[in-house]
Motif scaffolding. Structure first.
Motif, PDB file in Angstrom:
ATOM      1  N   MET A   1       3.473 -15.912  16.656  1.00  0.00           N
ATOM      2  CA  MET A   1       2.671 -15.072  15.796  1.00  0.00           C
ATOM      3  C   MET A   1       2.769 -15.634  14.381  1.00  0.00           C
ATOM      4  O   MET A   1       3.831 -16.002  13.916  1.00  0.00           O
ATOM      5  CB  MET A   1       3.169 -13.634  15.824  1.00  0.00           C
ATOM      6  CG  MET A   1       2.331 -12.729  14.952  1.00  0.00           C
ATOM      7  SD  MET A   1       2.860 -11.002  14.924  1.00  0.00           S
ATOM      8  CE  MET A   1       2.766 -10.577  16.631  1.00  0.00           C
ATOM      9  N   LEU A   2       1.636 -15.675  13.719  1.00  0.00           N
ATOM     10  CA  LEU A   2       1.544 -16.150  12.346  1.00  0.00           C
ATOM     11  C   LEU A   2       1.202 -14.966  11.448  1.00  0.00           C
ATOM     12  O   LEU A   2       0.260 -14.217  11.734  1.00  0.00           O
ATOM     13  CB  LEU A   2       0.442 -17.212  12.227  1.00  0.00           C
ATOM     14  CG  LEU A   2       0.075 -17.665  10.820  1.00  0.00           C
ATOM     15  CD1 LEU A   2       1.238 -18.423  10.190  1.00  0.00           C
ATOM     16  CD2 LEU A   2      -1.172 -18.525  10.851  1.00  0.00           C
ATOM     17  N   LEU A   3       1.974 -14.767  10.388  1.00  0.00           N
ATOM     18  CA  LEU A   3       1.675 -13.759   9.368  1.00  0.00           C
ATOM     19  C   LEU A   3       1.214 -14.490   8.124  1.00  0.00           C
ATOM     20  O   LEU A   3       1.846 -15.442   7.684  1.00  0.00           O
ATOM     21  CB  LEU A   3       2.919 -12.937   9.037  1.00  0.00           C
ATOM     22  CG  LEU A   3       3.560 -12.196  10.203  1.00  0.00           C
ATOM     23  CD1 LEU A   3       4.835 -11.521   9.754  1.00  0.00           C
ATOM     24  CD2 LEU A   3       2.598 -11.188  10.785  1.00  0.00           C
ATOM     25  N   ARG A   4       0.079 -14.044   7.556  1.00  0.00           N
ATOM     26  CA  ARG A   4      -0.462 -14.723   6.377  1.00  0.00           C
ATOM     27  C   ARG A   4      -1.300 -13.759   5.559  1.00  0.00           C
ATOM     28  O   ARG A   4      -1.727 -12.703   6.046  1.00  0.00           O
ATOM     29  CB  ARG A   4      -1.296 -15.927   6.791  1.00  0.00           C
ATOM     30  CG  ARG A   4      -2.515 -15.572   7.604  1.00  0.00           C
ATOM     31  CD  ARG A   4      -3.432 -16.764   7.816  1.00  0.00           C
ATOM     32  NE  ARG A   4      -4.548 -16.431   8.668  1.00  0.00           N
ATOM     33  CZ  ARG A   4      -5.618 -15.735   8.303  1.00  0.00           C
ATOM     34  NH1 ARG A   4      -5.744 -15.280   7.071  1.00  0.00           N
ATOM     35  NH2 ARG A   4      -6.599 -15.506   9.155  1.00  0.00           N
ATOM     36  N   LEU A   5      -1.539 -14.146   4.304  1.00  0.00           N
ATOM     37  CA  LEU A   5      -2.439 -13.349   3.472  1.00  0.00           C
ATOM     38  C   LEU A   5      -3.840 -13.375   4.069  1.00  0.00           C
ATOM     39  O   LEU A   5      -4.299 -14.416   4.556  1.00  0.00           O
ATOM     40  CB  LEU A   5      -2.478 -13.910   2.049  1.00  0.00           C
ATOM     41  CG  LEU A   5      -1.244 -13.627   1.199  1.00  0.00           C
ATOM     42  CD1 LEU A   5      -1.319 -14.413  -0.100  1.00  0.00           C
ATOM     43  CD2 LEU A   5      -1.120 -12.141   0.920  1.00  0.00           C
ATOM     44  N   ALA A   6      -4.508 -12.258   4.032  1.00  0.00           N
ATOM     45  CA  ALA A   6      -5.868 -12.160   4.557  1.00  0.00           C
ATOM     46  C   ALA A   6      -6.859 -12.770   3.573  1.00  0.00           C
ATOM     47  O   ALA A   6      -6.622 -12.790   2.365  1.00  0.00           O
ATOM     48  CB  ALA A   6      -6.226 -10.704   4.814  1.00  0.00           C
TER      49      ALA A   6
ATOM     50  N   ASP B   1      -2.904 -17.188  18.383  1.00  0.00           N
ATOM     51  CA  ASP B   1      -3.941 -18.137  18.809  1.00  0.00           C
ATOM     52  C   ASP B   1      -5.190 -18.042  17.941  1.00  0.00           C
ATOM     53  O   ASP B   1      -6.317 -17.993  18.433  1.00  0.00           O
ATOM     54  CB  ASP B   1      -4.301 -17.931  20.283  1.00  0.00           C
ATOM     55  CG  ASP B   1      -3.135 -18.219  21.209  1.00  0.00           C
ATOM     56  OD1 ASP B   1      -2.298 -19.074  20.864  1.00  0.00           O
ATOM     57  OD2 ASP B   1      -3.056 -17.582  22.281  1.00  0.00           O
ATOM     58  N   GLN B   2      -4.982 -17.953  16.626  1.00  0.00           N
ATOM     59  CA  GLN B   2      -6.058 -17.898  15.619  1.00  0.00           C
ATOM     60  C   GLN B   2      -6.945 -16.663  15.746  1.00  0.00           C
ATOM     61  O   GLN B   2      -8.073 -16.642  15.275  1.00  0.00           O
ATOM     62  CB  GLN B   2      -6.903 -19.168  15.660  1.00  0.00           C
ATOM     63  CG  GLN B   2      -6.087 -20.406  15.330  1.00  0.00           C
ATOM     64  CD  GLN B   2      -6.901 -21.664  15.353  1.00  0.00           C
ATOM     65  OE1 GLN B   2      -7.898 -21.780  16.062  1.00  0.00           O
ATOM     66  NE2 GLN B   2      -6.484 -22.633  14.561  1.00  0.00           N
ATOM     67  N   GLU B   3      -6.428 -15.599  16.362  1.00  0.00           N
ATOM     68  CA  GLU B   3      -7.156 -14.328  16.457  1.00  0.00           C
ATOM     69  C   GLU B   3      -6.354 -13.259  15.726  1.00  0.00           C
ATOM     70  O   GLU B   3      -5.140 -13.138  15.927  1.00  0.00           O
ATOM     71  CB  GLU B   3      -7.343 -13.911  17.916  1.00  0.00           C
ATOM     72  CG  GLU B   3      -8.070 -12.600  18.056  1.00  0.00           C
ATOM     73  CD  GLU B   3      -8.256 -12.179  19.501  1.00  0.00           C
ATOM     74  OE1 GLU B   3      -8.680 -11.037  19.711  1.00  0.00           O
ATOM     75  OE2 GLU B   3      -7.980 -12.968  20.415  1.00  0.00           O
ATOM     76  N   VAL B   4      -7.025 -12.489  14.877  1.00  0.00           N
ATOM     77  CA  VAL B   4      -6.353 -11.418  14.144  1.00  0.00           C
ATOM     78  C   VAL B   4      -5.969 -10.316  15.126  1.00  0.00           C
ATOM     79  O   VAL B   4      -6.820  -9.778  15.842  1.00  0.00           O
ATOM     80  CB  VAL B   4      -7.258 -10.862  13.020  1.00  0.00           C
ATOM     81  CG1 VAL B   4      -6.609  -9.665  12.350  1.00  0.00           C
ATOM     82  CG2 VAL B   4      -7.555 -11.943  11.982  1.00  0.00           C
ATOM     83  N   VAL B   5      -4.671  -9.991  15.165  1.00  0.00           N
ATOM     84  CA  VAL B   5      -4.170  -8.955  16.068  1.00  0.00           C
ATOM     85  C   VAL B   5      -3.477  -7.821  15.317  1.00  0.00           C
ATOM     86  O   VAL B   5      -3.073  -6.833  15.926  1.00  0.00           O
ATOM     87  CB  VAL B   5      -3.213  -9.545  17.126  1.00  0.00           C
ATOM     88  CG1 VAL B   5      -3.939 -10.523  18.032  1.00  0.00           C
ATOM     89  CG2 VAL B   5      -2.009 -10.204  16.473  1.00  0.00           C
TER      90      VAL B   5
END
Length: 69
Positions: free
Chosen positions: A1-6, A54-58
């Protein structure tokens, strides 16, 4: 899982996350508010993050200042 600024490119994903999380009658206004918080010109102090798999916002979270009157 990747956490990043929107970013503005996350609008559809953020809308979909909130649409799925809230019941009918609440989902559209909440989803729209979440997308509106991405506008940094109107909301410069809001800090908005997404979680991706996988590059999808969850997932999505937004921190905004609150003041008392």
């Amino acid at each position: 899982m990747l956490l990043r600024l929107a970013t503005l490119r996350d609008q559809d994903g953020i809308h979909a996350v909130h649409w799925a999380a809230f019941p009918e009658g609440e989902r559209e206004p909440v989803a729209q508010l979440a997308v509106d918080l991405l506008d940094t010109e109107k909301n410069p102090a809001t800090n908005t993050w997404v979680a991706e798999i996988d590059q999808e916002v969850v997932g999505h979270i937004a921190f905004s200042p609150v003041t008392s009157v």
